[in-house]
Each structure stands twice: as structure tokens, then as C-alpha cells.
Scaffold this motif. Structure first.
Motif, short mmCIF file in Angstrom:
data_model
loop_
_atom_site.label_atom_id
_atom_site.label_comp_id
_atom_site.label_asym_id
_atom_site.label_seq_id
_atom_site.Cartn_x
_atom_site.Cartn_y
_atom_site.Cartn_z
N ARG A 159 1.25 -7.52 -7.00
CA ARG A 159 0.96 -7.39 -5.58
C ARG A 159 0.77 -5.92 -5.20
NH1 ARG A 159 6.52 -9.42 -2.53
NH2 ARG A 159 7.84 -7.62 -3.01
N PHE A 160 -0.09 -5.72 -4.22
CA PHE A 160 -0.44 -4.39 -3.73
C PHE A 160 0.06 -4.28 -2.30
CE2 PHE A 160 -3.37 -5.58 -7.00
CZ PHE A 160 -3.62 -4.41 -7.72
N VAL A 161 0.96 -3.35 -2.06
CA VAL A 161 1.55 -3.18 -0.73
C VAL A 161 1.04 -1.86 -0.15
CG1 VAL A 161 3.67 -3.07 0.61
CG2 VAL A 161 3.60 -4.43 -1.52
N PHE A 162 0.20 -1.96 0.88
CA PHE A 162 -0.31 -0.79 1.58
C PHE A 162 0.50 -0.60 2.86
CE2 PHE A 162 -3.79 -2.20 -1.06
CZ PHE A 162 -4.39 -1.03 -1.50
N THR A 163 1.03 0.61 3.06
CA THR A 163 1.80 0.94 4.25
C THR A 163 1.24 2.22 4.87
OG1 THR A 163 3.40 2.08 2.84
CG2 THR A 163 3.93 -0.19 3.50
N PRO A 164 1.48 2.45 6.17
CA PRO A 164 0.96 3.66 6.81
C PRO A 164 1.55 4.92 6.20
CG PRO A 164 1.66 2.04 8.45
CD PRO A 164 2.17 1.56 7.13
N LYS A 165 0.73 5.95 6.07
CA LYS A 165 1.20 7.20 5.49
C LYS A 165 2.11 7.95 6.48
CE LYS A 165 -1.82 10.53 4.45
NZ LYS A 165 -2.84 11.25 3.65
N VAL A 166 1.84 7.79 7.76
CA VAL A 166 2.63 8.47 8.79
C VAL A 166 3.69 7.50 9.33
CG1 VAL A 166 2.57 9.60 11.04
CG2 VAL A 166 0.68 9.94 9.42
N ASP A 167 4.95 7.90 9.25
CA ASP A 167 6.04 7.06 9.76
C ASP A 167 5.81 6.71 11.22
OD1 ASP A 167 7.35 7.06 7.36
OD2 ASP A 167 8.79 8.62 7.90
N GLY A 168 6.02 5.44 11.55
CA GLY A 168 5.88 5.01 12.93
C GLY A 168 4.47 4.61 13.33
N SER A 169 3.51 4.82 12.45
CA SER A 169 2.13 4.43 12.75
C SER A 169 1.85 3.05 12.16
CB SER A 169 1.14 5.46 12.21
OG SER A 169 1.18 5.50 10.79
N LEU A 170 0.65 2.56 12.40
CA LEU A 170 0.25 1.23 11.93
C LEU A 170 -1.07 1.32 11.18
CD1 LEU A 170 0.97 -0.78 15.21
CD2 LEU A 170 2.35 -0.85 13.12
N LEU A 171 -1.31 0.36 10.30
CA LEU A 171 -2.63 0.22 9.69
C LEU A 171 -3.54 -0.41 10.75
CD1 LEU A 171 -1.61 -1.18 6.18
CD2 LEU A 171 -2.02 1.21 6.83
N PRO A 172 -4.66 0.22 11.07
CA PRO A 172 -5.46 -0.24 12.21
C PRO A 172 -6.29 -1.47 11.88
CG PRO A 172 -6.54 1.61 11.14
CD PRO A 172 -5.22 1.44 10.45
N ALA A 173 -6.71 -2.15 12.94
CA ALA A 173 -7.68 -3.25 12.79
C ALA A 173 -8.89 -2.70 12.05
CB ALA A 173 -8.07 -3.79 14.16
N GLY A 174 -9.39 -3.46 11.08
CA GLY A 174 -10.51 -3.03 10.27
C GLY A 174 -10.12 -2.36 8.97
N PHE A 175 -8.83 -2.06 8.78
CA PHE A 175 -8.34 -1.46 7.53
C PHE A 175 -8.67 -2.40 6.37
CE2 PHE A 175 -5.06 -0.88 4.29
CZ PHE A 175 -5.03 0.50 4.13
#
Length: 208
Positions: free
Chosen positions: A129-145
Motif C-alpha cells: 500500500r502507498f500512503v500519501f500524506t501532506p508535506k506540511v503539518d496541518g494541511s490537506l491533500l487538495p481536490a484533484g491530487f
């Protein structure tokens, strides 16, 4: 009247539902391979935080742990995979009991990241499994990622679950399912998943 219109518009904005959605598409590079130990295939998993999400996601996880498929196949290598500039990728493999980290997390942006499994990891891996998380703490992966990891897999000589049973004979095709997951605690439904599958035909070698 003007004030009334303004109030109505404001209410509409307030009521906009917070939704996070995902999609996954799974494919093999060929529809068939020879039913011979060592025959290779490439899997691509294209996963997204769907563009119609109204909020971002705190992760995008792509899982490929179909037990029947991985009974017949070994994961040999992660093929060149791009990690977006706003994300960190952690790759894990399933050892039959729990998920284990494959290697150190990869901080984007990275183009064409690859990894070859050790012999011990290859013997143990019953899914990935591939787990992608935001690089900046407290941010989110945006729609369209969107991400598209690729896997190099090879047909085993015998089943992982039973070394006395051939992995190359008696099976005409294998269907392999994968899943994507997104989540946002503020969304009306969370987590949200999507599934897709692809089928690989095993062509008999010789005249039977």
C-alpha cells in the motif's frame, strides 16, 4: 430586497456540504502473460482525491492486498513513481499479519522514485500500500491530487500458502482488486473508499 438576496446567498454557502471523495483505476500493462515461473507483469494504480471533493483529505491510501493474487505473485520492485511536491509517500507491505514499512518515507517532489525489495521483503510481502500524506503539518491533500504508482510483479513457481501446489498450473486467470481511501474529519462521510480490479490471463506453456 437586496438584503434578502444577500442573506439567501450567504445561507447557501453555509449549507454547502463538506464532501471528500476518491477514485482508483487499476490496470496491467498486458492482458496476458505466460504461465511460467518468473513471468512478469506491471500493475498501475491511479488514485485521486476526486476533483468534485469540496474539502481536501488528510491522506490518500492506495492498497493492493488481494490474497489470491499475492498467493501466486511476488512483488519485485516499485517502478518509477512520482511523488508530488506537496506530499510525503510511505510504502508498506503486508506480511500476512500486519503492515510493515518497506523503506524510509519519500518527501516530494521526487520524479521517478523506485525501490527494489530485499529477498526477505519479497518473500514476506502479501500486499502493498502507498500512503500519501501532506508535506506540511496541518494541511490537506487538495481536490484533484493524483498519483500513479507502478509495481513490477513476477509469477511464483509455487503458491505462497502451500509450496506443494503449483502457482503456474490450473489457473486460467487472476483478478486483482485494489482500493483507494481518503478521509477528512469535517466531511459528512469519512473515510471514503473506491475499488477497482483488473484481470490477468495466464497462458499455458506448451501443448498441455
Amino acid at each position: 430586497a437586496t438584503g434578502s438576496d444577500s442573506d439567501t446567498a450567504s445561507d447557501d454557502l453555509t449549507l454547502l456540504p463538506q464532501r471528500v471523495r476518491t477514485s482508483i483505476a487499476k490496470s496491467f500493462n498486458h492482458s496476458a502473460i505466460w504461465a511460467s515461473a518468473g513471468s512478469a507483469a506491471t500493475i498501475q494504480l491511479t488514485g485521486k482525491v476526486s476533483s468534485d471533493s469540496t474539502v481536501g483529505s488528510d491522506h490518500l491510501t492506495l492498497s493492493d492486498d488481494d490474497s489470491v493474487f499475492w498467493d501466486h505473485f511476488d512483488l519485485r520492485r516499485i517502478l518509477p513513481t512520482d511523488v508530488p511536491s506537496n506530499a510525503i509517500l510511505t510504502v508498506e507491505y503486508y506480511d500476512g499479519t500486519s503492515w510493515q514499512q518497506l523503506t524510509a518515507p519519500v518527501t516530494g517532489a521526487v520524479d521517478g522514485w523506485t525501490y527494489t525489495l530485499t529477498s526477505e521483503q519479497r518473500a514476506a510481502a502479501q500486499g502493498v500500500r502507498f500512503v500519501f500524506t501532506p508535506k506540511v503539518d496541518g494541511s490537506l491533500l487538495p481536490a484533484g491530487f493524483t498519483v500513479a504508482p507502478r509495481l513490477d510483479v513476477v509469477l511464483r513457481a509455487t503458491l505462497r500458502s502451500d509450496s506443494s501446489v503449483s502457482a503456474t498450473e490450473g489457473t486460467a486467470e487472476l483478478t486483482n482488486a485494489a482500493e483507494s481511501e481518503v478521509a477528512n474529519s469535517g466531511a459528512i462521510i469519512s473515510p471514503v473508499t473506491d475499488q477497482d480490479s483488473a484481470t490477468l490471463t495466464l497462458k499455458p506453456v506448451g501443448g498441455g
